[in-house]
Design a protein around this motif. Structure first.
Motif, PDB file in Angstrom:
ATOM      1  N   LYS A 124     -33.863   3.680  -4.326  1.00 52.51           N
ATOM      2  CA  LYS A 124     -35.251   4.168  -4.510  1.00 52.51           C
ATOM      3  C   LYS A 124     -36.103   3.711  -5.853  1.00 52.51           C
ATOM      4  O   LYS A 124     -37.218   3.740  -6.049  1.00 52.51           O
ATOM      5  N   TRP A 125     -35.145   3.569  -6.851  1.00 49.46           N
ATOM      6  CA  TRP A 125     -35.750   3.130  -8.293  1.00 49.46           C
ATOM      7  C   TRP A 125     -35.831   1.673  -8.458  1.00 49.46           C
ATOM      8  O   TRP A 125     -36.091   1.297  -9.509  1.00 49.46           O
ATOM      9  N   LYS A 126     -35.339   0.815  -7.198  1.00 50.73           N
ATOM     10  CA  LYS A 126     -35.323  -0.774  -7.382  1.00 50.73           C
ATOM     11  C   LYS A 126     -36.655  -1.113  -8.059  1.00 50.73           C
ATOM     12  O   LYS A 126     -37.741  -0.696  -7.319  1.00 50.73           O
ATOM     13  N   GLY A 127     -36.669  -1.692  -9.063  1.00 55.10           N
ATOM     14  CA  GLY A 127     -37.896  -2.550  -9.626  1.00 55.10           C
ATOM     15  C   GLY A 127     -38.758  -1.641 -10.331  1.00 55.10           C
ATOM     16  O   GLY A 127     -39.775  -1.796 -10.596  1.00 55.10           O
ATOM     17  N   ARG A 128     -38.191  -0.537 -10.449  1.00 57.50           N
ATOM     18  CA  ARG A 128     -39.328   0.794 -11.164  1.00 57.50           C
ATOM     19  C   ARG A 128     -38.463   1.086 -12.273  1.00 57.50           C
ATOM     20  O   ARG A 128     -39.177   2.220 -13.027  1.00 57.50           O
ATOM     21  N   LEU A 129     -37.538   0.722 -12.878  1.00 53.69           N
ATOM     22  CA  LEU A 129     -36.506   1.068 -14.060  1.00 53.69           C
ATOM     23  C   LEU A 129     -36.784   0.272 -15.134  1.00 53.69           C
ATOM     24  O   LEU A 129     -36.670  -1.059 -15.010  1.00 53.69           O
ATOM     25  N   CYS A 130     -36.977   0.793 -16.356  1.00 56.39           N
ATOM     26  CA  CYS A 130     -36.938   0.109 -17.677  1.00 56.39           C
ATOM     27  C   CYS A 130     -35.967   0.788 -18.647  1.00 56.39           C
ATOM     28  O   CYS A 130     -35.854   2.036 -18.603  1.00 56.39           O
ATOM     29  N   MET A 131     -35.271  -0.342 -19.219  1.00 61.09           N
ATOM     30  CA  MET A 131     -34.122   0.382 -20.008  1.00 61.09           C
ATOM     31  C   MET A 131     -34.076  -0.387 -21.472  1.00 61.09           C
ATOM     32  O   MET A 131     -34.703  -1.714 -21.513  1.00 61.09           O
ATOM     33  N   ARG A 132     -33.320   0.009 -22.409  1.00 62.41           N
ATOM     34  CA  ARG A 132     -33.086  -0.774 -23.594  1.00 62.41           C
ATOM     35  C   ARG A 132     -32.009  -1.869 -23.374  1.00 62.41           C
ATOM     36  O   ARG A 132     -31.166  -1.784 -22.614  1.00 62.41           O
ATOM     37  N   ASP A 133     -31.920  -2.689 -24.337  1.00 63.54           N
ATOM     38  CA  ASP A 133     -30.913  -3.738 -24.190  1.00 63.54           C
ATOM     39  C   ASP A 133     -29.459  -3.421 -24.756  1.00 63.54           C
ATOM     40  O   ASP A 133     -29.441  -2.434 -25.279  1.00 63.54           O
ATOM     41  N   ALA A 134     -28.617  -4.327 -24.072  1.00 65.20           N
ATOM     42  CA  ALA A 134     -27.114  -3.995 -24.554  1.00 65.20           C
ATOM     43  C   ALA A 134     -26.583  -3.909 -25.860  1.00 65.20           C
ATOM     44  O   ALA A 134     -25.721  -3.100 -26.291  1.00 65.20           O
ATOM     45  N   THR A 135     -27.548  -4.586 -26.712  1.00 64.74           N
ATOM     46  CA  THR A 135     -27.237  -4.598 -27.959  1.00 64.74           C
ATOM     47  C   THR A 135     -27.594  -3.542 -28.740  1.00 64.74           C
ATOM     48  O   THR A 135     -27.206  -2.957 -29.794  1.00 64.74           O
TER      49      THR A 135
ATOM     50  N   VAL B  93     -40.365   1.849 -28.025  1.00 64.97           N
ATOM     51  CA  VAL B  93     -41.620   1.862 -28.188  1.00 64.97           C
ATOM     52  C   VAL B  93     -42.483   0.933 -26.999  1.00 64.97           C
ATOM     53  O   VAL B  93     -43.277   1.527 -26.130  1.00 64.97           O
ATOM     54  N   LEU B  94     -42.079  -0.046 -26.950  1.00 63.52           N
ATOM     55  CA  LEU B  94     -42.642  -0.985 -25.778  1.00 63.52           C
ATOM     56  C   LEU B  94     -42.078  -0.267 -24.538  1.00 63.52           C
ATOM     57  O   LEU B  94     -42.776  -0.576 -23.487  1.00 63.52           O
ATOM     58  N   LEU B  95     -40.843   0.406 -24.515  1.00 58.61           N
ATOM     59  CA  LEU B  95     -40.530   0.843 -23.100  1.00 58.61           C
ATOM     60  C   LEU B  95     -41.419   2.035 -22.715  1.00 58.61           C
ATOM     61  O   LEU B  95     -41.989   2.019 -21.618  1.00 58.61           O
ATOM     62  N   LEU B  96     -41.821   2.757 -23.822  1.00 65.48           N
ATOM     63  CA  LEU B  96     -42.833   3.839 -23.359  1.00 65.48           C
ATOM     64  C   LEU B  96     -44.313   3.221 -22.979  1.00 65.48           C
ATOM     65  O   LEU B  96     -44.899   3.505 -22.072  1.00 65.48           O
ATOM     66  N   GLU B  97     -44.756   1.972 -23.784  1.00 66.78           N
ATOM     67  CA  GLU B  97     -46.015   1.551 -23.507  1.00 66.78           C
ATOM     68  C   GLU B  97     -45.916   0.838 -22.018  1.00 66.78           C
ATOM     69  O   GLU B  97     -46.817   0.801 -21.286  1.00 66.78           O
ATOM     70  N   ALA B  98     -44.702   0.308 -21.519  1.00 66.73           N
ATOM     71  CA  ALA B  98     -44.359   0.018 -20.178  1.00 66.73           C
ATOM     72  C   ALA B  98     -44.647   0.849 -19.336  1.00 66.73           C
ATOM     73  O   ALA B  98     -45.423   0.657 -17.881  1.00 66.73           O
ATOM     74  N   ILE B  99     -44.112   2.029 -19.591  1.00 64.40           N
ATOM     75  CA  ILE B  99     -44.382   3.271 -18.436  1.00 64.40           C
ATOM     76  C   ILE B  99     -45.906   3.469 -18.437  1.00 64.40           C
ATOM     77  O   ILE B  99     -46.169   3.712 -17.184  1.00 64.40           O
ATOM     78  N   ASP B 100     -46.440   3.810 -19.455  1.00 63.15           N
ATOM     79  CA  ASP B 100     -47.726   4.130 -19.494  1.00 63.15           C
ATOM     80  C   ASP B 100     -48.651   3.032 -18.761  1.00 63.15           C
ATOM     81  O   ASP B 100     -49.573   3.542 -18.041  1.00 63.15           O
ATOM     82  N   ALA B 101     -48.462   1.829 -18.799  1.00 65.05           N
ATOM     83  CA  ALA B 101     -49.143   0.822 -18.462  1.00 65.05           C
ATOM     84  C   ALA B 101     -48.883   0.533 -16.769  1.00 65.05           C
ATOM     85  O   ALA B 101     -49.496  -0.052 -16.183  1.00 65.05           O
ATOM     86  N   GLY B 102     -47.729   1.289 -16.449  1.00 57.90           N
ATOM     87  CA  GLY B 102     -47.569   1.018 -15.012  1.00 57.90           C
ATOM     88  C   GLY B 102     -46.584  -0.208 -14.721  1.00 57.90           C
ATOM     89  O   GLY B 102     -46.097  -0.582 -13.380  1.00 57.90           O
ATOM     90  N   THR B 103     -46.114  -0.914 -15.701  1.00 57.01           N
ATOM     91  CA  THR B 103     -45.110  -1.818 -15.526  1.00 57.01           C
ATOM     92  C   THR B 103     -43.776  -1.598 -15.131  1.00 57.01           C
ATOM     93  O   THR B 103     -43.046  -2.218 -14.398  1.00 57.01           O
ATOM     94  N   CYS B 104     -43.367  -0.216 -15.370  1.00 54.14           N
ATOM     95  CA  CYS B 104     -42.361   0.373 -14.721  1.00 54.14           C
ATOM     96  C   CYS B 104     -42.809   1.998 -14.541  1.00 54.14           C
ATOM     97  O   CYS B 104     -43.552   2.323 -15.224  1.00 54.14           O
ATOM     98  N   ASP B 105     -41.803   2.587 -13.795  1.00 53.28           N
ATOM     99  CA  ASP B 105     -42.207   4.011 -13.567  1.00 53.28           C
ATOM    100  C   ASP B 105     -41.269   4.852 -14.361  1.00 53.28           C
ATOM    101  O   ASP B 105     -41.859   6.078 -14.590  1.00 53.28           O
ATOM    102  N   VAL B 106     -40.075   4.687 -14.684  1.00 49.75           N
ATOM    103  CA  VAL B 106     -39.097   5.383 -15.349  1.00 49.75           C
ATOM    104  C   VAL B 106     -38.259   4.625 -16.380  1.00 49.75           C
ATOM    105  O   VAL B 106     -38.083   3.423 -16.160  1.00 49.75           O
ATOM    106  N   GLY B 107     -37.967   5.370 -17.327  1.00 47.54           N
ATOM    107  CA  GLY B 107     -36.991   4.719 -18.421  1.00 47.54           C
ATOM    108  C   GLY B 107     -36.270   5.705 -19.040  1.00 47.54           C
ATOM    109  O   GLY B 107     -36.243   7.030 -18.473  1.00 47.54           O
ATOM    110  N   ILE B 108     -35.291   5.518 -19.988  1.00 48.86           N
ATOM    111  CA  ILE B 108     -34.434   6.276 -20.872  1.00 48.86           C
ATOM    112  C   ILE B 108     -34.887   6.088 -22.278  1.00 48.86           C
ATOM    113  O   ILE B 108     -34.960   4.849 -22.769  1.00 48.86           O
ATOM    114  N   ASN B 109     -35.392   7.098 -23.019  1.00 52.36           N
ATOM    115  CA  ASN B 109     -35.813   7.139 -24.498  1.00 52.36           C
ATOM    116  C   ASN B 109     -35.063   8.040 -25.096  1.00 52.36           C
ATOM    117  O   ASN B 109     -34.647   9.251 -24.679  1.00 52.36           O
ATOM    118  N   ASN B 110     -35.069   7.751 -26.630  1.00 51.93           N
ATOM    119  CA  ASN B 110     -35.017   8.861 -27.514  1.00 51.93           C
ATOM    120  C   ASN B 110     -36.181   9.808 -27.545  1.00 51.93           C
ATOM    121  O   ASN B 110     -37.378   9.242 -27.414  1.00 51.93           O
TER     122      ASN B 110
END
Length: 340
Positions: A159-170, A209-226
């Motif tokens: 159900k989260w397919k295409g809705r998820l943003c996360m940080r890079d592997a590095t 910060v980019l992750l939060l901006e993406a959620i706010d803009a509707g680019t993705c619905d869910v993320g994992i953040n500090n």
């Protein structure tokens, strides 16, 4: 060799030494304490307050965690450092494992810092805590959709397919989170979780910060953040369309990590160094953590108002050895999962 002369045992260290910056000498005289710090934000306020209260002056040498540890090892007994400060429990464990840190016997610190946020042998102590948890756009997500028992693993649900943003592997944040999942669930299940994120077409962001901006803009619905990135962003933009969900409250709890400090083996001023670390864990907790919206490790100290509004949460017990020992395995696991 004089107390404040720096050595360059290798050509690589010479390059490192030139890249590091120091500040805090007063009146043309060396400071009373020298801190090797990988913590780069809001140091002056807290340590200025400490100097005002105690008369003990402080100098900083700043750099990355690995750089500063290599510098300590190269300098050996001639190091000018008194305190080593870093931003990840695994780095503290690694420095202790390499015998660069001295054991502290302090009833003050043992009372102020919870047992899993300090070394059992007294070689390092957590001072500031950050939580890495789920954030979401409340216009797009009902928090009841989250798996309250295993929220990180629950993001593998289709159900989260295409809705998820996360940080890079590095990112060290990603690596520490995955190391904690390996420690908690074992490698096979942790790999399944990482593969599930990838299968859900996770969008990779280069910073929180980019992750939060993406959620706010509707680019993705869910993320994992500090958590503190959300607090900082809300302080600047109260209309941000991002809310926080404390992960895995019905299970193991929310993943946390720490910034911490340690007495350097061979410090020429261990009494003043211990006084500083005790102050940071007690009277100086708010001065140390509030400006960056971090949680105090000392349970008797109240968090600042912005993060207090996030509510209380159960945290995942922190295993510093796992964060350090399993970091390389976490990197390999992410690569195997195809997580970029």
């Amino acid at each position: 060799m004089p107390r404040h002369s720096l050595i360059a045992a290798t050509a690589g260290l010479t390059v490192l030494a030139s890249a590091l910056t120091g500040c805090g000498f007063t009146g043309g005289q060396p400071a009373d304490l020298q801190i090797y710090s990988a913590r780069h934000y809001d140091l002056e306020g807290a340590f200025g307050q400490f100097t005002e209260e105690t008369g003990i002056s402080v100098e900083f040498i700043s750099g990355g965690d690995a750089e500063l540890l290599e510098r300590l090892k190269a300098e050996g007994e001639d190091t000018p450092a008194d305190v080593f400060m870093t931003v990840d429990a695994g780095n503290l464990w690694n420095a202790a494992r390499q015998n660069e840190l001295a054991a502290i016997d302090s009833a003050v610190l043992d009372q102020a810092v919870p047992e899993d946020l300090r070394d059992p042998q007294g070689r390092w102590y957590g001072l500031a805590m950050r939580a890495r948890t789920v954030t979401y756009n409340p216009a797009k997500v009902d928090p009841a959709e989250f798996d309250a028992k295993d929220t990180y693993g629950g993001l593998t649900d289709p159900k989260w397919k295409g809705r998820l943003c996360m940080r890079d592997a590095t990112s060290s944040y990603t690596q520490s989170l995955v190391a904690s999942l390996i420690d908690l669930h074992g490698r096979e299940k942790a790999l399944k979780i990482a593969k599930g994120w990838v299968a859900n077409d996770v969008q990779i962001m280069s910073n929180d910060v980019l992750l939060l901006e993406a959620i706010d803009a509707g680019t993705c619905d869910v993320g994992i953040n500090n958590h503190y990135y959300l607090a900082r962003t809300l302080a600047k933009n109260p209309d941000l369309k991002v809310d926080l969900f404390w992960a895995s409250q019905g299970g193991s709890g929310t993943h946390v990590n720490i910034s911490g400090a340690a007495l350097v083996e061979g410090s020429d001023n261990p009494e003043a160094a211990l006084r500083l670390i005790e102050w940071l864990a007690t009277k100086g907790q708010n001065a140390f953590v509030d400006a960056n919206h971090e949680f105090p490790v000392n349970p008797t100290v109240k968090p600042e108002p912005v993060i207090s509004d996030f509510g209380e949460f159960k945290r995942m017990p922190l295993n510093a050895q796992a964060y350090g020992d399993l970091n390389a395995e976490a990197v390999d696991l992410l690569a195997e999962a195809g997580y970029k």
